[in-house]
Design a protein around this motif. Structure first.
Motif, PDB file in Angstrom:
ATOM      1  N   ALA A 710      33.136  51.498  36.647  1.00  0.00           N
ATOM      2  CA  ALA A 710      33.558  52.591  35.766  1.00  0.00           C
ATOM      3  C   ALA A 710      32.834  52.565  34.424  1.00  0.00           C
ATOM      4  N   ASP A 711      32.187  51.451  34.087  1.00  0.00           N
ATOM      5  CA  ASP A 711      31.578  51.293  32.767  1.00  0.00           C
ATOM      6  C   ASP A 711      30.063  51.420  32.816  1.00  0.00           C
ATOM      7  N   CYS A 712      29.584  52.425  33.513  1.00  0.00           N
ATOM      8  CA  CYS A 712      28.136  52.636  33.638  1.00  0.00           C
ATOM      9  C   CYS A 712      27.759  54.057  33.244  1.00  0.00           C
ATOM     10  N   ALA A 713      28.276  54.523  32.123  1.00  0.00           N
ATOM     11  CA  ALA A 713      28.001  55.891  31.700  1.00  0.00           C
ATOM     12  C   ALA A 713      26.507  56.122  31.495  1.00  0.00           C
ATOM     13  N   ASP A 714      25.800  55.109  30.978  1.00  0.00           N
ATOM     14  CA  ASP A 714      24.369  55.278  30.726  1.00  0.00           C
ATOM     15  C   ASP A 714      23.597  55.489  32.023  1.00  0.00           C
ATOM     16  N   GLU A 715      23.912  54.696  33.057  1.00  0.00           N
ATOM     17  CA  GLU A 715      23.233  54.857  34.342  1.00  0.00           C
ATOM     18  C   GLU A 715      23.544  56.212  34.951  1.00  0.00           C
ATOM     19  N   LYS A 716      24.786  56.648  34.821  1.00  0.00           N
ATOM     20  CA  LYS A 716      25.174  57.938  35.379  1.00  0.00           C
ATOM     21  C   LYS A 716      24.522  59.093  34.617  1.00  0.00           C
ATOM     22  N   SER A 717      24.410  58.962  33.300  1.00  0.00           N
ATOM     23  CA  SER A 717      23.710  59.990  32.522  1.00  0.00           C
ATOM     24  C   SER A 717      22.243  60.055  32.922  1.00  0.00           C
ATOM     25  N   ALA A 718      21.638  58.888  33.129  1.00  0.00           N
ATOM     26  CA  ALA A 718      20.236  58.858  33.547  1.00  0.00           C
ATOM     27  C   ALA A 718      20.059  59.520  34.904  1.00  0.00           C
ATOM     28  N   ALA A 721      20.282  63.213  34.370  1.00  0.00           N
ATOM     29  CA  ALA A 721      19.042  63.653  33.727  1.00  0.00           C
ATOM     30  C   ALA A 721      17.911  63.754  34.752  1.00  0.00           C
ATOM     31  N   LEU A 722      17.920  62.865  35.740  1.00  0.00           N
ATOM     32  CA  LEU A 722      16.920  62.929  36.804  1.00  0.00           C
ATOM     33  C   LEU A 722      17.040  64.233  37.578  1.00  0.00           C
ATOM     34  N   ALA A 723      18.274  64.659  37.854  1.00  0.00           N
ATOM     35  CA  ALA A 723      18.473  65.947  38.529  1.00  0.00           C
ATOM     36  C   ALA A 723      17.929  67.091  37.686  1.00  0.00           C
ATOM     37  N   ILE A 724      18.120  67.010  36.364  1.00  0.00           N
ATOM     38  CA  ILE A 724      17.609  68.045  35.462  1.00  0.00           C
ATOM     39  C   ILE A 724      16.083  68.076  35.493  1.00  0.00           C
ATOM     40  N   HIS A 725      15.458  66.908  35.405  1.00  0.00           N
ATOM     41  CA  HIS A 725      13.991  66.855  35.439  1.00  0.00           C
ATOM     42  C   HIS A 725      13.456  67.407  36.759  1.00  0.00           C
ATOM     43  N   ARG A 726      14.138  67.095  37.843  1.00  0.00           N
ATOM     44  CA  ARG A 726      13.710  67.602  39.157  1.00  0.00           C
ATOM     45  C   ARG A 726      13.842  69.123  39.221  1.00  0.00           C
TER      46      ARG A 726
END
Length: 849
Positions: A710-718, A721-726
């Protein structure tokens, strides 16, 4: 300009069935003509003559630890096992950032709640309910454990789920989203499924004998996985190739909730379409692995369909493999495909076991009882499902021998939109409400059934006594407030009220309409009307892709309650209506929609996944038009209690307290309703003189691999962001080209943090002041179609070149973001829409005005 389709080959397989838990053992069991159907170990104490093909062997889930295994249900564990085996067989064990996963299943998310309706509430596990209680939770857990980052989807079309999942994975490779995809089917048999089929009186007393003898099916369970790979990529790395998937197609009978069309029109249509997509003719098909359940209706109609499609049907070998390992429901298609792939290349034609005297009108070559030597190049794999869902795959055992087909890639336009919500029964009413920022609807209290309240009180006692709340501070108090409301603090939601369906619909059968189905049908009718499209005799030209979250909750609740105290007396009237694809079925039958039809059940924002599938169907010129949508109904279910415990749902009487991106966010307020959009070729829509709402310029998908943390907000944001870049890359744009960003965070602290972090990563350098909006607080969080409802508002923003403010929120949580706090007048050409489901699956779309 024509685009040649990529060759898509199968480079890895994994299997789990009543016959074996590995490919070599499965092949040998088939060659030995073993039958896995026997007296049931689980259901015999409830039902007489209970027979099933069950998975009874001990399964090695290494390297998973015991704690992880205990949090997962069999649907997820089996999917993990076969997926790992398939990836290992394919030699894909390194970087899987580009690899996505599509899972087909019928009754996922059931196991965690079995103790409640099997009357053993003391066995309830809160941990399993949290990690495996969602319909799409198996996608999230398995992709995390395997390190897949290419995005996931869950197909829930009952017995066609896994072949449909294979078809979607095929499309991902066709669009260049990935060089490798994992397609999975997984289906444990649980009491609700067994009881439903048993009560329908379609079970065989011994073992099924398709097309002969006594009619009846044998239920089975199993899982299968295949790695699909772009041919040149597979050859370049020296992969073993087991076959080539030439094409697939889906269709809908639009006839009945359970029974097949007696004219077999849907089955005929799907076979013809699949062959057209593959560029082959009926005379090129060497063999057909049929659905062949053993029931009288299926076998008769399937035989009729074969005769209508194949001029020399009597000479074409067809067989059913369900007499080996039973009907694996959602996993049936993929398990049967693997059975073909491990035998046909050895010139071994699978027989129909137990074949005796053919039944009336069953007069084809069913390859009775014995393997037959035959050289097979191209074969067909058919599956059919409740609701009239049909799926057909065309496969070659000799890759590269069939010329690839080509298509003219189309630009995908939204030519019609419709919606129903708590703030309006039409899209115009909803938009008027959103632009009138001073308006605020009243929330409606949820009325809990007495049985649900009693169950929840009992569950509260069990969870407290077994200390299952110890890792959730405050959980006991939250569940107490939910179960035993104090100070008038009740569950309240954005509910649709005063709706009169007959004011919106030409035809409406209230006897068969669920609440969610009614919302979907009204929104669908509005979308068609706005697009100036009337369905006449062209229903086969129109597809329907639905995204679902919790599904038909009220019908499911009634069905599950009828299992108690005696599952032999279950109410069959609710059984088909409890399936995730029942709303698409209702809409298809009501409007005569017969084209590509499927249901995705990927949870929150599932309709955004449906939008990617609809986009592919139009882009590849597989259908002229596709309706895409989602629908939700508010119902006081046990899942509502679980969301209260984990602080997702806000219990409030004031809708203004639902503040998305607020500094003091308290969770979301559930909403109900539906949103539907009509997709079609941009040029065709303009030729019809239709006003284009917007164009989908590109999309991207990804998923996080931190489901259990539950404490991986940074990985989930990344990952988001990958979906956005794609999506930007797919549209040929950069972050500088985006004029407006629309999120669809549900409003919880975690959801908003992930979304905001992703926007900062994607736009922080090139476009840090891009305006950001989100309108979920206007209509409540309508789980499956939150993203689509926001898309409807965005289309209006593009038309007006203006943007309404984010509702209710006064103090925002992050000053790095340019939140739209007051209405704006601005030039809008390109908009980015992002959305997530609760398990860490992310979608991003570039919308062009």
């Amino acid at each position: 300009m024509k685009t040649s389709r990529k060759r898509v080959v199968i480079t890895g397989m994994g299997i789990l069935s009543s016959l074996a838990d590995n490919i070599a053992g499965f092949r040998q069991a088939l060659l030995n003509k073993e039958c896995g159907v026997q007296d049931s170990t689980r259901f015999s104490h409830w039902f007489e003559n209970a027979r099933a093909a069950e998975i009874l062997q001990d399964i090695d889930y290494a390297p998973l630890d015991a704690e992880t295994v205990s949090a997962m249900d069999n649907a997820a564990l089996w999917a993990y096992k076969v997926s790992k085996d398939a990836l290992n067989a394919a030699g894909l064990t390194g970087d899987l950032e580009e690899t996505g996963m599509i899972v087909g299943v019928s009754s996922a998310g059931t196991e965690a709640f079995l103790p409640l309706f099997e009357q053993r509430i003391q066995d309830f596990s809160l941990k399993k309910a949290i990690y495996s209680g969602g319909f799409a939770s198996c996608c999230s857990s398995v992709s995390t454990l395997l390190g897949l980052k290419g995005g996931t989807e869950l197909v829930a079309t009952a017995c066609t789920a896994s072949p449909n999942a294979i078809g979607m994975a095929f499309d991902y490779i066709q669009n260049g989203k990935s060089k490798t995809m994992l397609a999975v089917g997984t289906e444990p048999i649980y009491l609700p499924t067994f009881a439903g089929f048993y009560a329908l009186n379609v079970m065989h007393a011994e073992s099924c004998t398709p097309f002969s003898g006594t009619s009846g099916m044998s239920i089975g369970e199993g899982a299968g996985a295949i790695v699909l790979e772009e041919y040149e990529h597979a050859v370049a790395r020296g992969a073993t190739i087991y076959g080539e998937l030439l094409s697939y197609a889906t269709s809908c009978d639009a006839y009945h909730e359970t029974g097949p069309d007696p004219r077999a029109n849907g089955a005929v249509q799907v076979m013809l379409k699949a062959m057209e997509n593959a560029g082959v003719t009926p005379d090129q098909i060497d063999y057909v692995n049929v659905h062949g359940t053993g029931t009288e209706a299926n076998d008769r109609i399937e035989t009729l369909a074969m005769k209508k499609v194949f001029p020399d049907a009597v000479d074409l070998p067809v067989s059913s493999t369900k007499s080996f390992f039973g009907h694996n429901i959602g996993a049936a298609g993929i398990v049967e495909l693997i059975a073909c792939l491990v035998t046909l290349p050895e010139k071994k034609l699978l027989p129909t076991l137990n074949f005796t005297v053919p039944r009336p009108n069953c007069d084809l070559d069913y390859v009775p009882n014995e393997f037959r030597e035959k050289d097979i190049n191209i074969f067909m794999k058919n599956n059919y499902a409740f609701g009239g869902n049909n799926c057909c795959m065309i496969v070659s055992t000799r890759p590269g021998t069939v010329p690839v087909t080509a298509y003219e890639a189309k630009r995908v336009a939204i030519s019609g939109m419709g919606a129903v919500s708590a703030i309006g029964h039409t899209l115009n009413e909803i938009l008027e409400h959103i632009w009138s920022a001073d308006k605020s609807p009243e929330l409606t209290g949820v009325k809990f059934n007495g049985d649900t309240l009693t169950e929840a009180v009992e569950l509260l006692d069990v969870l407290t006594r077994t200390h299952q709340f110890d890792d959730l501070p405050g959980a006991t108090r939250r569940l107490q407030r939910a179960v035993l409301p104090e100070n008038n603090v009740h569950f309240k939601t954005f509910q649709v009220t005063a709706l009169e369906p007959r004011r919106h619909l030409r035809r409406f059968d209230s006897r068969k309409a669920t609440r969610g189905g009614t919302f979907a049908l009204i929104a669908l009718a509005e979308a068609l009307n706005n697009a100036k499209h009337k369905i006449k005799r062209d229903g086969h030209e129109l597809g329907l892709v639905m995204g679902m979250s919790r599904g038909p909750q009220e019908t499911t609740y009634k069905y599950l309650q009828s299992l108690k105290p005696d599952p032999r007396k279950v109410r069959t009237s609710e059984f088909p209506g409890s399936l995730m694809n029942s709303i698409a079925t209702f809409c298809g039958i009501s409007e005569g929609i017969k084209g590509y039809t499927t249901t995705l059940a990927t949870g929150q924002n599932a309709s955004l996944g449906a939008l990617t599938y609809g986009y592919e169907i139009i882009r590849q010129q597989l259908q002229p038009q596709v309706l895409v949508g989602g629908a939700d109904e508010c119902f006081p279910s046990m899942s509502l209690y679980m969301d209260a415990v984990t602080e997702k749902i806000q219990m409030t009487s004031d809708p203004r307290e639902y503040q998305v991106y607020g500094k003091e966010a308290k969770g979301f307020v559930p909403g109900e309703g539906a949103c539907m959009v009509l997709l079609e070729d941009l040029d065709a829509a303009q030729a019809r003189g239709v006003e284009i709402c917007a164009e989908i310029a590109g999309y991207g998908k990804s998923n996080s691999i931190s489901y259990f943390d539950a404490d991986c907000a940074d990985e989930k944001s990344a990952a988001m962001a990958l979906a956005i870049h794609r999506a930007l890359a797919d549209a040929g744009l950069t972050a500088r080209d985006i004029d407006l960003v629309c999120g669809s965070s549900n409003g919880t602290k975690e959801s908003s943090e992930i979304e905001i972090g992703a926007i900062c990563l994607a736009f922080g350098e090139q476009n840090p002041q891009v305006p950001v909006v989100n309108y979920n607080a206007s209509f409540g969080f309508v789980e499956s179609c939150a993203g689509l409802l926001n898309l409807a508002v965005l289309a209006d923003c593009i038309r007006k070149q203006a943007v309404p403010a984010i509702p209710h929120t006064q103090v925002f949580c992050d000053d790095r973001i340019n939140f739209v706090k007051a209405p704006l007048k601005m030039a809008i050409r390109h908009v980015l829409l992002v959305g997530a489901n609760e398990g860490g699956n992310y979608n991003a779309f570039v919308i062009r005005g």
